[in-house]
Design a protein around this motif. Sequence first.
Motif, short mmCIF file in Angstrom:
data_model
loop_
_atom_site.label_atom_id
_atom_site.label_comp_id
_atom_site.label_asym_id
_atom_site.label_seq_id
_atom_site.Cartn_x
_atom_site.Cartn_y
_atom_site.Cartn_z
N GLY A 1 62.10 70.73 -2.75
CA GLY A 1 61.47 72.05 -2.67
C GLY A 1 61.36 72.74 -4.02
O GLY A 1 60.35 73.38 -4.33
N ILE A 2 62.39 72.59 -4.85
CA ILE A 2 62.35 73.18 -6.19
C ILE A 2 61.27 72.51 -7.03
O ILE A 2 60.51 73.19 -7.75
N ILE A 3 61.17 71.20 -6.94
CA ILE A 3 60.14 70.48 -7.72
C ILE A 3 58.75 70.89 -7.28
O ILE A 3 57.87 71.17 -8.11
N ILE A 4 58.52 70.95 -5.96
CA ILE A 4 57.19 71.34 -5.46
C ILE A 4 56.88 72.78 -5.84
O ILE A 4 55.77 73.09 -6.29
N SER A 5 57.85 73.68 -5.68
CA SER A 5 57.61 75.09 -6.02
C SER A 5 57.34 75.28 -7.51
O SER A 5 56.47 76.06 -7.89
N ALA A 6 58.09 74.56 -8.35
CA ALA A 6 57.87 74.68 -9.79
C ALA A 6 56.49 74.16 -10.18
O ALA A 6 55.81 74.76 -11.03
N VAL B 1 41.15 83.50 -6.40
CA VAL B 1 41.27 82.81 -5.12
C VAL B 1 42.35 81.73 -5.17
O VAL B 1 43.20 81.63 -4.28
N LEU B 2 42.35 80.92 -6.22
CA LEU B 2 43.36 79.88 -6.33
C LEU B 2 44.75 80.46 -6.56
O LEU B 2 45.74 79.92 -6.07
N VAL B 3 44.84 81.55 -7.29
CA VAL B 3 46.14 82.20 -7.49
C VAL B 3 46.67 82.69 -6.14
O VAL B 3 47.85 82.51 -5.83
N LEU B 4 45.82 83.26 -5.33
CA LEU B 4 46.22 83.73 -4.01
C LEU B 4 46.64 82.57 -3.11
O LEU B 4 47.69 82.62 -2.45
N LEU B 5 45.87 81.50 -3.11
CA LEU B 5 46.20 80.33 -2.28
C LEU B 5 47.49 79.65 -2.74
O LEU B 5 48.30 79.22 -1.91
N LEU B 6 47.69 79.56 -4.04
CA LEU B 6 48.92 78.95 -4.54
C LEU B 6 50.13 79.83 -4.24
O LEU B 6 51.21 79.31 -3.95
N GLY B 7 49.97 81.13 -4.31
CA GLY B 7 51.07 82.03 -3.93
C GLY B 7 51.45 81.87 -2.46
O GLY B 7 52.64 81.84 -2.12
N ILE B 8 50.45 81.73 -1.62
CA ILE B 8 50.71 81.50 -0.19
C ILE B 8 51.40 80.16 0.02
O ILE B 8 52.34 80.04 0.81
N ILE C 1 53.33 78.52 -2.07
CA ILE C 1 54.72 78.62 -2.51
C ILE C 1 55.57 79.29 -1.43
O ILE C 1 56.69 78.87 -1.16
N GLY C 2 55.02 80.30 -0.79
CA GLY C 2 55.73 80.95 0.31
C GLY C 2 55.94 80.02 1.50
O GLY C 2 57.01 80.02 2.12
N ILE C 3 54.96 79.18 1.79
CA ILE C 3 55.09 78.22 2.89
C ILE C 3 56.19 77.20 2.59
O ILE C 3 56.98 76.85 3.46
N VAL C 4 56.24 76.73 1.35
CA VAL C 4 57.30 75.79 0.96
C VAL C 4 58.67 76.44 1.11
O VAL C 4 59.61 75.83 1.63
N ALA C 5 58.79 77.70 0.70
CA ALA C 5 60.08 78.40 0.82
C ALA C 5 60.48 78.59 2.28
O ALA C 5 61.65 78.40 2.64
#
Length: 70
Positions: free
Chosen positions: A17-22, A38-45, A47-51
């Motif tokens: 999870g740390i590797i994927i989030s980083a 748009v990509l910043v928003l999708l990547l933020g989402i 990261i939240g899903i991984v957490a």
Amino acid sequence: MIEKLYEIHIGYVIAIGIIISATLFSFLLRYADEGNFVLVLLLGISIGIVAILITKVIAYQRYYKQFKDM
């Protein structure tokens, strides 16, 4: 597939999870520099899903272990 994730050792789940989030966070910063909202928003989402997924796996393993020991 998610059931197999529940059986993996907690340390491995956290490390993956740390590797994927980083990785996702580095992509987020790269796209933020480019100004791609748009990509910043999708990547933020994502990261939240991984957490959330890591939290669910840890909570399930603790819950399962509690009843397994009984």
